[in-house]
Design a protein around this motif. Structure first.
Motif, mmCIF file in Angstrom:
data_model
loop_
_atom_site.group_PDB
_atom_site.id
_atom_site.type_symbol
_atom_site.label_atom_id
_atom_site.label_comp_id
_atom_site.label_asym_id
_atom_site.label_seq_id
_atom_site.Cartn_x
_atom_site.Cartn_y
_atom_site.Cartn_z
ATOM 1 N N ASP A 106 0.709 -1.063 -0.177
ATOM 2 C CA ASP A 106 0.131 0.041 -0.057
ATOM 3 C C ASP A 106 0.905 1.121 0.013
ATOM 4 N N ALA A 107 1.996 1.330 0.641
ATOM 5 C CA ALA A 107 2.879 2.211 0.827
ATOM 6 C C ALA A 107 3.463 2.542 -0.462
ATOM 7 N N LEU A 108 4.021 1.326 -1.249
ATOM 8 C CA LEU A 108 4.551 1.452 -2.373
ATOM 9 C C LEU A 108 3.727 1.987 -3.581
ATOM 10 N N VAL A 109 2.566 1.743 -3.567
ATOM 11 C CA VAL A 109 1.595 2.161 -4.418
ATOM 12 C C VAL A 109 1.182 3.617 -4.125
ATOM 13 N N ALA A 173 12.008 2.629 -10.970
ATOM 14 C CA ALA A 173 12.168 4.211 -10.248
ATOM 15 C C ALA A 173 11.053 4.610 -9.549
ATOM 16 N N LEU A 174 9.715 4.304 -10.072
ATOM 17 C CA LEU A 174 8.424 5.046 -9.354
ATOM 18 C C LEU A 174 8.421 4.374 -8.251
ATOM 19 N N VAL A 175 8.842 2.973 -8.028
ATOM 20 C CA VAL A 175 8.440 2.302 -6.831
ATOM 21 C C VAL A 175 9.841 2.087 -5.582
ATOM 22 N N LEU A 176 10.924 2.315 -6.406
ATOM 23 C CA LEU A 176 12.351 2.219 -5.552
ATOM 24 C C LEU A 176 12.344 3.243 -4.363
ATOM 25 N N PRO A 177 12.281 3.012 -3.122
ATOM 26 C CA PRO A 177 12.455 3.781 -2.143
ATOM 27 C C PRO A 177 13.886 4.314 -1.902
ATOM 28 N N VAL A 178 14.378 5.121 -2.845
ATOM 29 C CA VAL A 178 15.815 5.761 -2.547
ATOM 30 C C VAL A 178 15.492 7.136 -3.278
ATOM 31 N N GLY A 179 16.341 8.023 -3.001
ATOM 32 C CA GLY A 179 16.207 9.229 -3.530
ATOM 33 C C GLY A 179 16.327 9.456 -4.757
ATOM 34 N N LEU A 180 15.505 10.294 -5.576
ATOM 35 C CA LEU A 180 15.403 10.478 -6.910
ATOM 36 C C LEU A 180 15.351 12.135 -7.006
ATOM 37 N N HIS A 181 16.214 12.687 -7.921
ATOM 38 C CA HIS A 181 16.082 14.066 -7.973
ATOM 39 C C HIS A 181 14.962 14.688 -8.900
ATOM 40 N N PRO A 182 14.389 15.439 -8.513
ATOM 41 C CA PRO A 182 13.038 15.653 -9.250
ATOM 42 C C PRO A 182 13.056 16.048 -10.552
ATOM 43 N N LEU A 183 14.244 16.263 -11.021
ATOM 44 C CA LEU A 183 14.334 16.202 -12.690
ATOM 45 C C LEU A 183 14.394 15.127 -13.511
ATOM 46 N N VAL A 184 14.674 13.927 -12.696
ATOM 47 C CA VAL A 184 14.775 12.612 -13.228
ATOM 48 C C VAL A 184 13.548 12.154 -14.104
#
Length: 207
Positions: A106-109, A173-184
């Motif tokens: 649920d949190a992943l979604v 990448a949508l569901v990976l709980p790691v930091g992604l830059h907003p411009l990715v």
């Protein structure tokens, strides 16, 4: 080649998406959402960031309504037997869907909905570029046909395969709980548009 790449990419995507909830607790996904929401406030401002979050909650609600998981509470019964059956079914549902793995799903979604919502926020700004990239590929194909130049099926397969792999990587990448830059997100969308345009330019229709 494209079929093999598609099957392998989709199977890898399915395995990774099912593995992540077992490797990370629900709190990890929620903490990532809070971190990225703060980053969105710095880039877009408070009002657009809240709009992104509200849209994400709406997307998660729609996804939850589409799942066949029955409710675990609120069932009414007309007789004692029906009441006992309803209580037993509610207990089974609670044990099955109330564990840490399904809470992590649920949190992943919600994390995926948040990042998808952020990507949608970029689309009005990128619409002209996306249309231009696709139109460039279509015009290039028309020019080649008028000049009696052969389309390159190898390049079409290459561009299509790379775009499939990139699209699957974007879903991960949508569901990976790691930091992604907003411009990715806009960078991935722009790259996919270019690859799709090149695929259209080299598309070879078999006679």
């Amino acid at each position: 080649m494209i079929r093999v790449v598609s099957i392998a990419a989709l199977l890898s995507l399915l395995v990774l998406v099912l593995y992540l909830p077992s490797a990370h607790p629900p709190e990890r996904f929620l903490a990532q959402i809070r971190s990225e929401h703060q980053a969105m406030e710095e880039i877009w401002g408070e009002t657009p960031a809240l709009r992104i979050l509200d849209r994400a909650l709406g997307l998660q609600g729609a996804a939850r309504e589409a799942t066949p998981i029955p409710p675990t509470a609120g069932a009414s019964a007309a007789s004692g037997v029906d009441g006992a059956v309803a209580r037993e079914m509610a207990s089974v549902n609670q044990r099955l869907f109330g564990n840490s793995y399904f809470r992590a799903i649920d949190a992943l979604v919600l994390l995926a909905a948040f990042r998808l919502s952020a990507m949608l926020e970029w689309l009005p700004w990128m619409a002209a570029f996306l249309v231009a990239a696709m139109a460039d590929g279509a015009i290039s194909r028309v020019i080649k046909s008028k000049e009696f130049l052969h389309h390159d099926p190898e390049r079409f397969a290459l561009y299509a395969s790379v775009s499939i792999l990139l699209a699957c990587a974007a879903v991960v990448a949508l569901v990976l709980p790691v930091g992604l830059h907003p411009l990715v997100s806009p960078g991935v969308v722009a790259t996919l548009a270019v690859l799709w345009g090149r695929s259209v330019a080299h598309f070879h229709r078999r006679g």
